[in-house]
Design a protein around this motif. Structure first.
Motif, PDB file in Angstrom:
ATOM      1  N   LYS A 112      -1.953 -32.157  -0.893  1.00 51.08           N
ATOM      2  CA  LYS A 112      -2.962 -31.257  -0.086  1.00 51.08           C
ATOM      3  C   LYS A 112      -3.363 -31.154   1.398  1.00 51.08           C
ATOM      4  CE  LYS A 112      -4.921 -29.565  -4.766  1.00 51.08           C
ATOM      5  NZ  LYS A 112      -6.091 -29.075  -5.615  1.00 51.08           N
ATOM      6  N   ARG A 113      -3.165 -32.426   1.765  1.00 49.23           N
ATOM      7  CA  ARG A 113      -3.782 -32.125   3.243  1.00 49.23           C
ATOM      8  C   ARG A 113      -2.578 -32.314   4.356  1.00 49.23           C
ATOM      9  NH1 ARG A 113      -1.787 -38.125   5.251  1.00 49.23           N
ATOM     10  NH2 ARG A 113      -1.266 -39.269   3.527  1.00 49.23           N
ATOM     11  N   PHE A 114      -0.680 -32.068   3.361  1.00 41.19           N
ATOM     12  CA  PHE A 114       0.323 -31.732   4.244  1.00 41.19           C
ATOM     13  C   PHE A 114       0.310 -30.187   3.906  1.00 41.19           C
ATOM     14  CE2 PHE A 114       0.578 -35.534   2.833  1.00 41.19           C
ATOM     15  CZ  PHE A 114       0.632 -36.339   4.394  1.00 41.19           C
ATOM     16  N   GLU A 115      -0.359 -29.544   3.562  1.00 44.98           N
ATOM     17  CA  GLU A 115      -0.238 -27.758   2.944  1.00 44.98           C
ATOM     18  C   GLU A 115       0.512 -26.871   4.789  1.00 44.98           C
ATOM     19  OE1 GLU A 115       0.483 -25.398   0.340  1.00 44.98           O
ATOM     20  OE2 GLU A 115       0.011 -27.316   0.242  1.00 44.98           O
ATOM     21  N   SER A 116      -0.549 -27.212   5.054  1.00 43.84           N
ATOM     22  CA  SER A 116      -0.298 -26.519   6.662  1.00 43.84           C
ATOM     23  C   SER A 116       0.802 -26.986   7.307  1.00 43.84           C
ATOM     24  CB  SER A 116      -1.472 -27.022   7.831  1.00 43.84           C
ATOM     25  OG  SER A 116      -1.529 -28.504   8.515  1.00 43.84           O
ATOM     26  N   LEU A 117       0.920 -28.387   7.030  1.00 45.52           N
ATOM     27  CA  LEU A 117       2.176 -28.378   7.672  1.00 45.52           C
ATOM     28  C   LEU A 117       3.327 -27.905   6.706  1.00 45.52           C
ATOM     29  CD1 LEU A 117       3.440 -30.731   9.957  1.00 45.52           C
ATOM     30  CD2 LEU A 117       4.006 -32.285   8.073  1.00 45.52           C
ATOM     31  N   LYS A 118       3.644 -28.156   5.779  1.00 47.87           N
ATOM     32  CA  LYS A 118       4.260 -27.164   4.555  1.00 47.87           C
ATOM     33  C   LYS A 118       4.770 -25.768   5.409  1.00 47.87           C
ATOM     34  CE  LYS A 118       5.553 -26.618  -0.221  1.00 47.87           C
ATOM     35  NZ  LYS A 118       4.605 -26.569  -1.393  1.00 47.87           N
ATOM     36  N   ASN A 119       3.391 -25.028   5.723  1.00 43.02           N
ATOM     37  CA  ASN A 119       4.059 -23.652   5.996  1.00 43.02           C
ATOM     38  C   ASN A 119       4.449 -23.178   6.980  1.00 43.02           C
ATOM     39  OD1 ASN A 119       2.371 -22.785   3.543  1.00 43.02           O
ATOM     40  ND2 ASN A 119       0.404 -22.793   4.274  1.00 43.02           N
ATOM     41  N   GLU A 120       4.006 -24.284   8.378  1.00 43.91           N
ATOM     42  CA  GLU A 120       4.989 -24.469   9.265  1.00 43.91           C
ATOM     43  C   GLU A 120       5.948 -24.398   9.822  1.00 43.91           C
ATOM     44  OE1 GLU A 120       3.929 -26.186  13.895  1.00 43.91           O
ATOM     45  OE2 GLU A 120       2.034 -26.927  12.184  1.00 43.91           O
TER      46      GLU A 120
END
Length: 462
Positions: A304-312
């Motif tokens: 879950k800590r990579f959620e923003s990176l995944k969206n970007e």
């Protein structure tokens, strides 16, 4: 009757000893095999368990204050004795409390005592106090009754470190059952603290680890330290875990015309720079339309800590390991995450079909080298630049061998990372010989037949 008990403590132990050929091989050589499990017995895949093997749940043990105190004495004394090892000394310094709570004051007392009294003989004395403190504990008595009822000739621990298994070992010793342990990981001797207790025999990866055993546990009979390799890599040579390249590409929606870089993440605790490293890889890929990025997160977390990176960056392909949480009411929740057969297949396919691995000094370096793939290690952080200091791990003894071997390249900044990615893409065989030599040093036996060697070693120890 030849009876053996196998103690499996966590999901990684399940992967290593249930999803390899170990249970098949041991079921051939022993009349009765019981698994004593730290993960729920109901979660075991029946198709992987031979008929003459039974699985029993181990009741969770909770330490008393007295047991905890003696264990801390033992563990901290071990670190003082071996503090010349950078990794052990790092753990020793990190464990010293900064607050003055009641618990912190007791730990400070432990440090004070063991700073003076930490010989191997004294450590053995602390362990004796710890094990004697189990005697009236209900869980210890239950463990002892189970073993007395099942009457195993041997008890094999697939992990040597979890302290909550110490009363099970103590019960076996009380009943004079032969005990042995597998050294779980390549860094567990030179970088970690004391084992949960002293065993009669040990199974180790390599001759290098065999030598380390004699340094860190000098009372061990050298004839009782057996070199067997490690079962964690055995699935890579088992056909049942192989999928085709086309199946792999279709599953992860990868372009067959592009090369693939796999970035494998560290655990959240030590992988604080993962996102920084990933962004540095992405900056290289801006000018390379012929390469794609696949990221595999750690099985110990949910990603879950990579959620923003995944969206970007929607162009990134993600592999979130298919490990499920077997229970939530456990002191070490990460240990209760269990792998699926699908995930073992996914990982083997990644190792087979990607072109390059980037990771922060993890065991995954060995995984990829087993498939002769180039590896770049990223360590951008130090004490001066404000990032999490991952460069400190370069000083750990187990990784010094990797660095000196030149089997991998070490990128300490984005410029170096881009340079080493370029080298690996253009000259993938450049460090081929160095990779082979490192694997021979770290993994002391061929992958085929690993389980047979383990079973043979256990028979010899008996």
């Amino acid at each position: 009757m030849k009876r053996i008990g196998i103690v499996i403590t966590d999901g990684v132990g399940y992967r290593n000893f249930v999803m390899s050929d170990f249970l098949v091989e041991i079921s051939k050589k022993y009349d009765e095999v019981n698994i004593y499990s730290g993960i729920p017995a109901k979660c075991y895949n029946d198709s992987l368990i031979p008929e003459n093997i039974k699985v029993f749940d181990l009741k969770q043990y909770k330490e008393t204050k007295k047991v905890w105190f003696y264990r801390k004495l033992k563990e901290v004394a071990h670190m003082f004795l071996h503090r010349t090892s950078y990794g052990i000394n790092s753990n020793l310094e990190r464990g010293y409390p900064v607050s003055n709570s009641n618990r912190s004051l007791i730990i400070k007392l432990v440090y004070k005592i063991t700073s003076f009294f930490h010989s191997e003989k004294i450590i053995q004395f602390y362990e004796k106090l710890q094990f004697n403190a189990f005697k009236n504990d209900k869980t210890y008595i239950e463990y002892k009754n189970i073993l007395a009822d099942h009457k195993p000739n041997q008890l094999f621990f697939t992990h040597q470190r979890p302290p909550y298994l110490a009363p099970f070992l103590a019960a076996a010793k009380e009943l004079k059952i032969e005990t042995s342990a597998f050294i779980f990981s390549w860094d567990n001797l030179a970088s970690k603290g004391r084992m949960l207790g002293s065993f009669d025999g040990y199974l180790v990866w390599s001759k290098l680890m065999q030598k380390e055993m004699s340094v860190y546990y000098p009372y061990t009979d050298k004839n009782k330290i057996k070199v067997v390799g490690t079962p964690q890599f055995e699935p890579y040579v088992l056909d049942r875990y192989t999928i085709t390249k086309q199946e792999f590409l279709e599953k992860f929606k990868l372009d067959s015309n592009k090369k693939i870089i796999c970035y494998s993440c560290a655990d959240a605790g030590i992988g604080k720079n993962d996102e920084i490293h990933i962004r540095a890889v992405l900056s290289y890929l801006k000018n390379r339309s012929d390469i794609q990025l696949l990221i595999r997160t750690s099985p110990a977390e949910d990603g879950k800590r990579f959620e923003s990176l995944k969206n970007e960056f929607p162009e990134i392909v993600w592999n979130f390991p298919k490990w499920f949480l077997s229970r939530e009411d456990h002191a070490e929740a990460w240990s209760q995450r269990l792998p699926s057969v699908e995930d073992v297949k996914d990982l083997k396919a990644i190792l087979l079909y990607t072109d390059l691995n980037v990771n922060m000094l993890s065991t995954m370096s060995l995984d990829f080298m087993l498939f002769d793939k180039p590896v770049v290690n990223t360590v951008f952080g130090n004490n001066e630049n404000g990032l999490y200091n991952d460069q400190k791990f370069l000083n750990y003894i187990h990784y010094k061998y990797v660095v000196s071997s030149k089997a991998v390249t070490i990128a300490k900044n984005e410029v170096e990372l881009h340079q080493f990615i370029q080298e690996a893409i253009e000259q993938p065989s450049l460090r081929k010989q160095e990779r082979k030599q490192l694997l021979d040093l770290e993994i002391g036996a061929p992958l085929p037949g690993t389980s047979e060697r383990i079973v043979k070693a256990l028979k010899e120890l008996a």
